[in-house]
Enzyme design. Structure first.
Site, short mmCIF file in Angstrom:
data_model
loop_
_atom_site.label_atom_id
_atom_site.label_comp_id
_atom_site.label_asym_id
_atom_site.label_seq_id
_atom_site.Cartn_x
_atom_site.Cartn_y
_atom_site.Cartn_z
N SER A 149 54.35 63.10 65.97
CA SER A 149 54.35 63.11 67.43
C SER A 149 53.53 64.31 67.90
O SER A 149 53.33 65.27 67.13
CB SER A 149 55.79 63.26 67.94
N TYR A 162 64.12 67.58 68.07
CA TYR A 162 63.05 66.60 67.82
C TYR A 162 61.82 67.32 67.28
O TYR A 162 61.19 66.89 66.32
CB TYR A 162 62.76 65.86 69.11
N1 LIG Z 1 57.34 56.29 72.08
C1 LIG Z 1 56.77 57.49 72.09
O1 LIG Z 1 56.42 58.03 73.16
C2 LIG Z 1 56.51 58.21 70.79
C3 LIG Z 1 55.70 59.36 70.84
C4 LIG Z 1 55.47 60.06 69.67
C5 LIG Z 1 56.03 59.65 68.50
N2 LIG Z 1 56.82 58.54 68.46
C6 LIG Z 1 57.43 58.16 67.18
O2 LIG Z 1 57.08 56.84 66.88
C7 LIG Z 1 58.05 56.27 66.01
C8 LIG Z 1 58.43 54.89 66.54
O3 LIG Z 1 59.12 55.05 67.77
P1 LIG Z 1 58.97 54.02 68.98
O4 LIG Z 1 58.39 54.76 70.09
O5 LIG Z 1 58.35 52.78 68.52
O6 LIG Z 1 60.53 53.83 69.34
P2 LIG Z 1 61.50 52.58 69.19
O7 LIG Z 1 60.92 51.41 69.90
O8 LIG Z 1 62.84 53.05 69.60
O9 LIG Z 1 61.49 52.28 67.62
C9 LIG Z 1 62.24 53.03 66.70
C10 LIG Z 1 62.38 52.20 65.43
O10 LIG Z 1 63.09 52.97 64.44
C11 LIG Z 1 64.05 52.13 63.83
N3 LIG Z 1 65.15 52.92 63.28
C12 LIG Z 1 65.90 53.84 63.93
N4 LIG Z 1 66.88 54.29 63.13
C13 LIG Z 1 66.74 53.64 61.95
C14 LIG Z 1 67.44 53.66 60.71
N5 LIG Z 1 68.53 54.46 60.55
N6 LIG Z 1 67.04 52.88 59.70
C15 LIG Z 1 65.97 52.06 59.87
N7 LIG Z 1 65.24 51.99 61.01
C16 LIG Z 1 65.63 52.78 62.03
C17 LIG Z 1 64.51 51.22 64.96
O11 LIG Z 1 65.07 50.02 64.44
P3 LIG Z 1 66.64 49.65 64.39
O12 LIG Z 1 67.29 50.28 65.58
O13 LIG Z 1 66.64 48.15 64.42
O14 LIG Z 1 67.10 50.18 63.09
C18 LIG Z 1 63.18 50.92 65.64
O15 LIG Z 1 62.54 49.86 64.99
C19 LIG Z 1 59.21 57.27 65.98
O16 LIG Z 1 59.15 58.01 64.79
C20 LIG Z 1 58.94 58.16 67.17
O17 LIG Z 1 59.47 59.45 66.99
C21 LIG Z 1 57.06 57.80 69.58
#
Ligand SMILES: NC(=O)c1ccc[n+]([C@@H]2O[C@H](COP(=O)([O-])OP(=O)(O)OC[C@H]3O[C@@H](n4cnc5c(N)ncnc54)[C@H](OP(=O)(O)O)[C@@H]3O)[C@@H](O)[C@H]2O)c1
Length: 252
Positions: A149, A162
């Site tokens: 991130s 975080y």
């Molecule tokens: N959105 C942003 O602005 C942003 C910015 C920078 C970085 N990121 C990073 O991008 C990545 C993806 O996030 P996103 O934005 O796509 O959010 P999201 O839509 O909430 O996706 C998070 C994913 O992680 C999975 N997950 C959470 N806990 C888990 C566990 N214990 N075991 C297996 N899977 C798990 C969730 O699936 P289940 O709940 O079905 O397990 C979901 O598929 C993250 O690492 C986040 O920190 C996001």
């Protein structure tokens, strides 16, 4: 020049929503067979059906990656059923931001458990298979891509836990990159700014906190990050894209 991924196998974690879901779809469209991983099995089945309808191939694997045995099981099942592993994209994660005095130790634990421990738990058993793919596959290269991130590059107030996990992901990536460079296992980190996903629903007030800092801006879409991952893994063997910071153009 982008290479085709036909004949390769990828694992994408966090595939039940957001960045992981979009990345799985994009890699499948580029020809990879994708093992899609998260806890919500129904979401994974829906995604697998969508990928197959688009002519791709997907293997849904429901797992909680905070358990080392389940994470290892994902790698074992992928290699047993799909025969190899060329690409691992670690996108699973949670974000629980807010004033430190309002957060609990449990909030910090939850982020450490999946953002860091879960990523380590699946990466360790994947490495021997990625190295084997880099040595023996037709493309002679393999990829490990970690989704960190902007919070893994720059710390800010009210995001300490975080930040700690994402700085950890960024450092872990750079260390592995150096260790495996000569073996043609490329290890890359993608550091997104605000993407329109469910991440900001993990804790009430996260979205408002972001808007207070940066104002109402147009967010990135999950496909923007999927395109960055695809760029990394479809580059020819002699090109390693080590790190991509990608923000909404209005995010200061
Ligand atoms: N959105 C942003 O602005 C942003 C910015 C920078 C970085 N990121 C990073 O991008 C990545 C993806 O996030 P996103 O934005 O796509 O959010 P999201 O839509 O909430 O996706 C998070 C994913 O992680 C999975 N997950 C959470 N806990 C888990 C566990 N214990 N075991 C297996 N899977 C798990 C969730 O699936 P289940 O709940 O079905 O397990 C979901 O598929 C993250 O690492 C986040 O920190 C996001």
């Amino acid at each position: 020049m982008a290479e085709n991924l036909t004949g390769t196998v990828a694992i994408v974690t966090g595939a039940s929503s957001g960045i992981g879901q979009s990345t799985a779809r994009t890699l499948a469209a580029a020809g990879a067979t994708v093992a899609i991983v998260a806890r919500r099995a129904d979401r994974l089945e829906e995604l697998a059906a969508a990928i197959r309808a688009e002519g791709g191939a997907a293997l849904p694997i429901a797992a909680d990656l905070t358990h080392a045995a389940q994470a290892a099981g994902v790698v074992e099942r992928t290699v047993a059923e799909l025969g190899r592993l060329d690409t691992l994209v670690n996108a699973a994660g949670v974000m629980l931001n807010g004033p430190t005095e309002e957060l609990t130790l449990n909030d910090w634990d939850r982020m450490v458990d999946i953002n860091l421990r879960g990523l380590l738990y699946i990466t360790k058993p994947a490495i021997p298979h990625l190295l084997a793919a880099a040595e023996t596959s037709p493309r002679k290269v393999a990829d490990l891509v970690n989704i960190s991130s902007v919070a893994g590059r720059f710390a800010a107030a009210t995001t300490a836990g975080y930040n700690a996990t994402k700085f950890g992901v960024t450092a872990f990536t750079e260390s592995l990159r150096q260790e495996f460079a000569k073996q043609h296992l490329r290890v890359s980190v993608v550091e997104p700014g605000r993407v329109d996903t469910e991440l900001f629903d993990h804790r009430e007030g996260s979205a408002e906190g972001f808007t207070a800092m940066f104002g109402p801006i147009e967010y990135l879409k999950p496909t923007d990050i999927a395109d960055a991952v695809a760029y990394i893994v479809t580059n020819p063997r002699h090109v390693a894209i080590n790190e991509i910071v990608i923000r909404p153009s209005e995010q200061g």
